[in-house]
Enzyme design. Structure first.
Site, PDB file in Angstrom:
ATOM      1  N   CYS A 129      56.824  22.125  -0.063  1.00 37.18           N
ATOM      2  CA  CYS A 129      55.941  22.133   1.098  1.00 37.18           C
ATOM      3  C   CYS A 129      55.901  20.751   1.739  1.00 37.18           C
ATOM      4  O   CYS A 129      56.010  20.623   2.963  1.00 37.18           O
ATOM      5  CB  CYS A 129      54.536  22.561   0.665  1.00 37.18           C
ATOM      6  SG  CYS A 129      53.372  22.730   2.043  1.00 37.18           S
ATOM      7  N   CYS A 130      55.762  19.707   0.901  1.00 38.44           N
ATOM      8  CA  CYS A 130      55.742  18.342   1.432  1.00 38.44           C
ATOM      9  C   CYS A 130      57.073  17.970   2.085  1.00 38.44           C
ATOM     10  O   CYS A 130      57.103  17.255   3.091  1.00 38.44           O
ATOM     11  CB  CYS A 130      55.431  17.351   0.311  1.00 38.44           C
ATOM     12  SG  CYS A 130      53.708  17.329  -0.218  1.00 38.44           S
ATOM     13  N   CYS A 214      46.410  16.868   2.655  1.00 39.98           N
ATOM     14  CA  CYS A 214      46.257  18.207   3.209  1.00 39.98           C
ATOM     15  C   CYS A 214      45.132  18.954   2.485  1.00 39.98           C
ATOM     16  O   CYS A 214      44.921  18.776   1.280  1.00 39.98           O
ATOM     17  CB  CYS A 214      47.564  18.975   3.079  1.00 39.98           C
ATOM     18  SG  CYS A 214      48.895  18.333   4.118  1.00 39.98           S
ATOM     19  N   CYS A 217      45.623  20.947  -0.898  1.00 40.38           N
ATOM     20  CA  CYS A 217      46.070  20.169  -2.053  1.00 40.38           C
ATOM     21  C   CYS A 217      45.195  18.941  -2.315  1.00 40.38           C
ATOM     22  O   CYS A 217      45.622  18.005  -3.003  1.00 40.38           O
ATOM     23  CB  CYS A 217      47.524  19.739  -1.866  1.00 40.38           C
ATOM     24  SG  CYS A 217      48.677  21.121  -1.725  1.00 40.38           S
ATOM     25  N   CYS A 240      53.501  12.517  -2.129  1.00 38.43           N
ATOM     26  CA  CYS A 240      53.951  13.587  -1.239  1.00 38.43           C
ATOM     27  C   CYS A 240      55.467  13.617  -1.092  1.00 38.43           C
ATOM     28  O   CYS A 240      56.039  14.639  -0.751  1.00 38.43           O
ATOM     29  CB  CYS A 240      53.294  13.452   0.128  1.00 38.43           C
ATOM     30  SG  CYS A 240      53.780  11.979   1.046  1.00 38.43           S
TER      31      CYS A 240
END
Length: 249
Positions: A129-130, A214, A217, A240
């Protein structure tokens, strides 16, 4: 600035590890604002960008840079997953400081459609995702810069304890500099700077969020926990990805 320092900084287009180490040694012990003025106000003008999360401590470095040159590009990774409070804080702080080149980067829609169409990748693959929402957009945006300014500090986590003041960004094969002017600052230094310059605080800090990323998280941190303990809680992940490849990754 001494002529020799000018020679060290005036390197086109990129830097070597030896030059980064030389700069790291030369700026050791100097105040952060003095270090930034020497770099931003001299031969890195137009070649450096500040990467900011607009998190709990971000106002210090943003104010310091804006006081030297408010036109320095400030890059914010708008992942689509931020707290609404962070986005509002970004806009208010940018206006307060008079930032004239704030660049909010968003993920590539094609990347998201192919690898995170449901927007839930953070829940089972936070690294992936990062990569989609931070690493790839930042890599594209920094292609034209020779140096970046980072707000990382040694006290934030054990992975950042040995952070240099100046290092080579190993994610960039051509040798981009990464500058960490607040490396030696501690929480008391940051609090004193906020007070001295009457800077606004991130609204989530008072709710127990000393490190803010975010929303999915990031969780509140209990007393006695590491300042970054609320980041990716439950995952074997501490960064990240935009700092991987160097100290602090």
């Amino acid at each position: 600035m001494a002529d020799h320092m000018r020679d060290v900084i005036d390197v086109a287009p990129r830097f070597t590890a030896a030059q980064a180490a030389d700069l790291d040694a030369r700026f050791a012990g100097q105040p952060a604002a003095q270090m930034l003025a020497a770099l931003i106000g001299d031969r890195l003008v137009g070649r450096v960008a500040l990467v900011s999360s607009f998190g709990a401590e971000a106002a210090v470095l943003l104010h310091m840079v804006a006081s030297i040159d408010a036109s320095v590009p400030v890059i914010f990774l708008d992942t689509g997953k931020h707290f609404p409070e962070t986005l509002a804080y970004r806009d208010a702080l940018a206006a307060t400081l008079g930032l004239t080149d704030l660049r909010s980067l968003t993920p590539d829609p094609a990347d998201l459609a192919a690898r995170d169409a449901g927007g839930e990748r953070w829940s089972y693959d936070p690294d992936g995702c990062c990569e989609l929402r931070k690493v790839r957009p930042l890599a594209r945006a920094l292609a034209g810069f020779d140096a970046t300014i980072s707000g990382r500090k040694g006290f934030q986590a054990s992975t950042r304890a040995a952070l240099p003041l100046v290092e080579i960004d190993l994610s960039d094969a051509a040798g981009r500099l990464k500058i960490n002017p607040l490396r030696d600052w501690v929480k008391a230094d940051l609090d004193a700077y906020f007070e001295a310059h009457t800077l606004p605080r991130h609204p989530l800090e008072a709710e127990g969020y000393p490190s803010i990323g975010c929303a999915p998280c990031t969780s509140a941190v209990a007393e006695g926990e590491d300042a970054r303990a609320g980041r990716w809680r439950g995952f074997a992940k501490v960064e990240c990805g935009i700092h991987l490849g160097g100290v602090g990754g």
